[in-house]
Design a protein around this motif. Structure first.
Motif, short mmCIF file in Angstrom:
data_model
loop_
_atom_site.label_atom_id
_atom_site.label_comp_id
_atom_site.label_asym_id
_atom_site.label_seq_id
_atom_site.Cartn_x
_atom_site.Cartn_y
_atom_site.Cartn_z
N GLY A 191 0.82 -1.20 0.00
CA GLY A 191 0.00 0.00 0.00
C GLY A 191 0.85 1.25 0.00
O GLY A 191 2.01 1.23 0.43
N VAL A 201 -6.66 5.17 6.50
CA VAL A 201 -7.66 4.48 5.68
C VAL A 201 -7.02 3.26 5.01
O VAL A 201 -7.58 2.15 5.04
CB VAL A 201 -8.24 5.43 4.60
N LYS A 202 -5.85 3.45 4.43
CA LYS A 202 -5.15 2.37 3.74
C LYS A 202 -4.75 1.26 4.70
O LYS A 202 -4.83 0.08 4.37
CB LYS A 202 -3.92 2.93 3.00
N LYS A 204 -6.27 0.27 7.40
CA LYS A 204 -7.45 -0.55 7.69
C LYS A 204 -7.79 -1.45 6.50
O LYS A 204 -8.14 -2.61 6.66
CB LYS A 204 -8.64 0.34 8.04
N GLU A 205 -7.68 -0.89 5.29
CA GLU A 205 -7.96 -1.68 4.07
C GLU A 205 -7.03 -2.89 3.98
O GLU A 205 -7.45 -3.99 3.65
CB GLU A 205 -7.72 -0.82 2.82
N ALA A 208 -7.97 -5.66 6.51
CA ALA A 208 -9.38 -6.07 6.55
C ALA A 208 -9.54 -7.51 6.07
O ALA A 208 -8.86 -7.93 5.15
CB ALA A 208 -10.21 -5.14 5.68
#
Length: 208
Positions: A191, A201-202, A204-205, A208
């Motif tokens: 990422g 945000v990244k 968490k992505e 996930a």
């Protein structure tokens, strides 16, 4: 205004002296600790978006992060029995040869506010140190490497590739002024984030 909505506004506006009391009031009113935490994380998401779009700058972001940390201090004792609230541990550091830490510190606060436990290795971190830190800490799900100088981009590449060679399944997030999505792809990072808000945000992505 509900107590949770009040907490959100206080975090967004960086009212660190009032947040702790508001969080306690929300708990006393019967709100769940996780719901309060989620609301604060959402607030920091808004702050991150404003920072990304240039509406606010580093000082405002730091003030909001400080307010959030005051709220988290109240929640920690309540939530300590609930292990599931952490997304895992993130190891972060500025790569070898680079002594910049303001950007890294912002990213650390934002990723922490998204629900991760943070282990900050500081600046000028040799590639192998990231691997050692993963092995020394529990439940590490993400390694974040920061490089702020064009001259340290090779060190960023080395850090990513060292982690990937030793721990093929470990997710690696990179960022810093000279870094681009194309460079992140080239060196094998999972990422890339252009700023602290999008890093959260990244992060968490990726897990996930």
């Amino acid at each position: 205004m509900s107590k949770i909505a009040e907490v959100k506004v206080l975090v967004e506006t960086g009212k660190s002296k009032k947040v702790a009391a508001a969080v306690q009031e929300a708990l006393d009113a019967g709100e769940k600790a996780q719901d309060i935490l989620d609301a604060m994380i959402a607030s920091m998401g808004v702050v991150g978006d404003k920072f990304s779009s240039g509406e606010i700058f580093v000082p405002e972001m730091l003030i909001a992060a400080k307010a959030m940390s005051k709220g988290v201090e109240v929640l920690k004792p309540v939530m300590s029995g609930d292990v599931s609230n952490s997304l895992g541990t993130c190891i972060i550091g500025t790569v070898a040869g680079d002594l910049h830490d303001i950007g890294k510190n912002l990213v650390t606060m934002m990723i922490e506010s998204a629900g991760f436990d943070m282990v900050d290795l500081g600046v000028d971190v040799p590639a192998v140190r990231f691997v050692e830190a993963v092995k020394e800490n529990d439940n590490v799900v993400l390694v974040a490497c920061s490089g702020l100088l064009t001259t340290t981009m090779p060190a960023l590449k080395e850090a990513v590739q060292t982690v990937k060679a030793a721990l093929p399944d470990m997710k690696v997030l990179v960022g810093g002024a000279p870094v681009t999505q194309a460079y992140a792809d080239e060196i094998g990072a999972d990422g890339y984030a252009s700023d602290a808000g999008s890093a959260a945000v990244k992060a968490k992505e990726l897990v996930a």
